[in-house]
Design a protein around this motif. Structure first.
Motif, PDB file in Angstrom:
ATOM      1  N   SER B 202      32.750 -20.295 -86.188  1.00 48.57           N
ATOM      2  CA  SER B 202      33.437 -20.358 -87.468  1.00 48.57           C
ATOM      3  C   SER B 202      32.631 -21.217 -88.428  1.00 48.57           C
ATOM      4  CB  SER B 202      34.815 -20.973 -87.275  1.00 48.57           C
ATOM      5  OG  SER B 202      35.335 -21.405 -88.507  1.00 48.57           O
ATOM      6  N   PRO B 203      32.713 -20.930 -89.736  1.00 51.32           N
ATOM      7  CA  PRO B 203      32.009 -21.772 -90.723  1.00 51.32           C
ATOM      8  C   PRO B 203      32.418 -23.242 -90.668  1.00 51.32           C
ATOM      9  CG  PRO B 203      32.729 -19.724 -91.741  1.00 51.32           C
ATOM     10  CD  PRO B 203      33.339 -19.752 -90.358  1.00 51.32           C
ATOM     11  N   SER B 204      33.581 -23.559 -90.092  1.00 52.20           N
ATOM     12  CA  SER B 204      34.017 -24.953 -90.007  1.00 52.20           C
ATOM     13  C   SER B 204      33.204 -25.748 -88.996  1.00 52.20           C
ATOM     14  CB  SER B 204      35.486 -25.008 -89.596  1.00 52.20           C
ATOM     15  OG  SER B 204      35.651 -24.472 -88.294  1.00 52.20           O
ATOM     16  N   GLY B 205      32.420 -25.077 -88.168  1.00 52.40           N
ATOM     17  CA  GLY B 205      31.660 -25.753 -87.124  1.00 52.40           C
ATOM     18  C   GLY B 205      32.269 -25.575 -85.742  1.00 52.40           C
ATOM     19  N   VAL B 206      33.539 -25.147 -85.708  1.00 54.56           N
ATOM     20  CA  VAL B 206      34.199 -24.876 -84.433  1.00 54.56           C
ATOM     21  C   VAL B 206      33.706 -23.541 -83.885  1.00 54.56           C
ATOM     22  CG1 VAL B 206      36.438 -24.186 -83.479  1.00 54.56           C
ATOM     23  CG2 VAL B 206      36.244 -26.256 -84.866  1.00 54.56           C
ATOM     24  N   THR B 207      33.611 -23.433 -82.578  1.00 57.44           N
ATOM     25  CA  THR B 207      33.271 -22.159 -81.946  1.00 57.44           C
ATOM     26  C   THR B 207      34.488 -21.685 -81.157  1.00 57.44           C
ATOM     27  OG1 THR B 207      31.020 -22.973 -81.722  1.00 57.44           O
ATOM     28  CG2 THR B 207      31.570 -20.967 -80.539  1.00 57.44           C
ATOM     29  N   HIS B 208      35.054 -20.571 -81.596  1.00 54.36           N
ATOM     30  CA  HIS B 208      36.232 -20.045 -80.919  1.00 54.36           C
ATOM     31  C   HIS B 208      35.801 -19.246 -79.694  1.00 54.36           C
ATOM     32  CE1 HIS B 208      38.848 -21.323 -84.176  1.00 54.36           C
ATOM     33  NE2 HIS B 208      37.961 -20.837 -85.030  1.00 54.36           N
ATOM     34  N   HIS B 209      36.413 -19.557 -78.555  1.00 60.78           N
ATOM     35  CA  HIS B 209      36.145 -18.859 -77.302  1.00 60.78           C
ATOM     36  C   HIS B 209      37.382 -18.046 -76.939  1.00 60.78           C
ATOM     37  CE1 HIS B 209      32.786 -21.587 -77.180  1.00 60.78           C
ATOM     38  NE2 HIS B 209      32.400 -21.184 -75.981  1.00 60.78           N
ATOM     39  N   LEU B 210      37.205 -16.746 -76.812  1.00 60.22           N
ATOM     40  CA  LEU B 210      38.316 -15.843 -76.500  1.00 60.22           C
ATOM     41  C   LEU B 210      38.094 -15.225 -75.137  1.00 60.22           C
ATOM     42  CD1 LEU B 210      38.415 -14.173 -80.020  1.00 60.22           C
ATOM     43  CD2 LEU B 210      40.044 -15.830 -79.127  1.00 60.22           C
ATOM     44  N   PHE B 211      39.038 -15.466 -74.233  1.00 57.48           N
ATOM     45  CA  PHE B 211      38.946 -14.952 -72.863  1.00 57.48           C
ATOM     46  C   PHE B 211      40.088 -13.974 -72.612  1.00 57.48           C
ATOM     47  CE2 PHE B 211      37.237 -19.250 -72.805  1.00 57.48           C
ATOM     48  CZ  PHE B 211      36.112 -19.171 -71.985  1.00 57.48           C
ATOM     49  N   TRP B 212      39.782 -12.875 -71.956  1.00 58.48           N
ATOM     50  CA  TRP B 212      40.843 -12.003 -71.461  1.00 58.48           C
ATOM     51  C   TRP B 212      40.431 -11.427 -70.126  1.00 58.48           C
ATOM     52  CZ3 TRP B 212      37.371 -10.746 -75.163  1.00 58.48           C
ATOM     53  CH2 TRP B 212      36.763  -9.500 -75.125  1.00 58.48           C
ATOM     54  N   ARG B 213      41.429 -11.079 -69.326  1.00 54.75           N
ATOM     55  CA  ARG B 213      41.183 -10.749 -67.929  1.00 54.75           C
ATOM     56  C   ARG B 213      40.374  -9.475 -67.770  1.00 54.75           C
ATOM     57  NH1 ARG B 213      44.945 -13.660 -64.597  1.00 54.75           N
ATOM     58  NH2 ARG B 213      44.373 -12.351 -62.872  1.00 54.75           N
ATOM     59  N   LYS B 214      39.502  -9.485 -66.764  1.00 57.71           N
ATOM     60  CA  LYS B 214      38.741  -8.286 -66.413  1.00 57.71           C
ATOM     61  C   LYS B 214      39.643  -7.287 -65.712  1.00 57.71           C
ATOM     62  CE  LYS B 214      34.115 -10.201 -66.144  1.00 57.71           C
ATOM     63  NZ  LYS B 214      33.043 -10.685 -65.282  1.00 57.71           N
TER      64      LYS B 214
END
Lengths: 214, 214
Positions: B202-214
């Motif tokens: 994100s431009p804010s400097g945060v990195t969003h991590h999105l996990f979902w099940r295999k």
């Protein structure tokens, strides 16, 4: 919090094209290959028409899921509602969406040709004349404190942008080029006099453009 | 659609730290400088405690807004609920959140020390013993078809991950390093045996991590 007018999940090509000039019953977008513009959404777990399990739950899914979030009414142009032009020959046409339209709220269809309201499942379509500000006022009253989605088509979005009535836009730009067609913009830069812009690339290849008012 | 158990807007440092060991009334996260982990959310227009106008409406705002979306119950550990340990000395402590907690659903606080349920505004706190699977079953029943949010703290999230009960996670990784503290992970790679991962800066400097099940 005040009610916003929001454009959500509106799809354009890398050259800004959202639809073609030759809309018909067979070609709702009047644009050969238009499905390339929304295939990113169809791949997500939250796509409303998904019947098989699976689907992505990443960034694209957040945008698909947000389509209905805090929305209390939709405004659409007549060309989004259907391919007819001019006075209604009859009232048989009830939109492209079958018996379960994906709106779940009142929908205000802008047209100068009057027609009675009708309801399909939990969506009621109203047919309203008037300029964008008038129609927005009606939609906000119907939305009962929630936001109003501006659903398109592209001509209608431009009309509301020209009237400076749009608060936020989420535009998904697909990596496909059409060359000709009805354009939302020549470039997203055109909106930067009035809007902040965040550009967020997705692993699907789509680039999400998020605008909000300065 | 089945009900999911979702971790939403859970914040960790670049070295995976979510809290410190020295929680107290004065330091709910037991970690000096912990506010750096959630300042991205406080800058967004949809932050629930925002009282002044403005705020961003970009990607971070999508995640802030999604916190309550389709959530019907929350599960939290006792250390998220408060700084007390052991048997309740009295029932005066009613959480950190004042008279209007931001949950708006039933909340299941995991503890082996019984205490009567109580309600603040539209949030009801229940105190439940049992293993993660038991508590999840109760929370799903209370959620009435909606998803259940796993609210933390970090020890509780790890406990549910170990029991393989988590369906999706949204972890916001902030560009700050703590060195010591309670870690969600040494590296997000640890979850890739069971989850897909999308990493979205994100431009804010945060990195969003999105996990979902295999």
């Amino acid at each position: 919090m005040s009610q916003l007018l929001r454009v959500q999940n509106f799809n354009v090509s890398s050259d800004g094209v959202a639809a073609g000039a030759d809309q018909s019953l067979q070609s709702p977008f009047g644009l050969p290959g238009a499905q390339a513009l929304w295939s990113w959404a169809g791949a997500t777990a939250s796509w409303p028409n998904r019947t098989d399990p699976g689907g992505t739950r990443g960034l694209d899914d957040y945008f698909t899921r947000d389509f209905t979030h805090n929305i209390g009414a939709e405004i659409m142009g007549r060309n989004k509602f259907g391919p007819q032009r001019g006075p209604w020959e009859n009232h048989e046409w009830r939109g492209w969406w079958g018996d379960e339209p994906p709106f779940h709220t009142p929908v205000f269809v802008m047209t100068h040709h009057p027609r009675p309201s009708f309801t399909l499942s939990d969506t009621t379509f109203h047919f309203v004349a008037g300029d964008p500000a008038d129609v927005l006022e009606q939609a906000k009253a119907a939305a009962q404190g929630k936001d109003v989605r501006l659903g398109g088509g592209v001509t209608t979005v431009r009309e509301f942008l020209d009237a400076d009535l749009v608060d936020t836009l989420h535009i998904a730009v697909s990596p496909v080029e059409f060359g000709t067609g009805l354009r939302l913009w020549e470039s997203p830069q055109e909106l930067l006099d009035r809007f902040h812009l965040e550009v967020v690339p997705s692993p699907s290849g789509v680039t999400h453009h998020l605008f909000w008012r300065k």
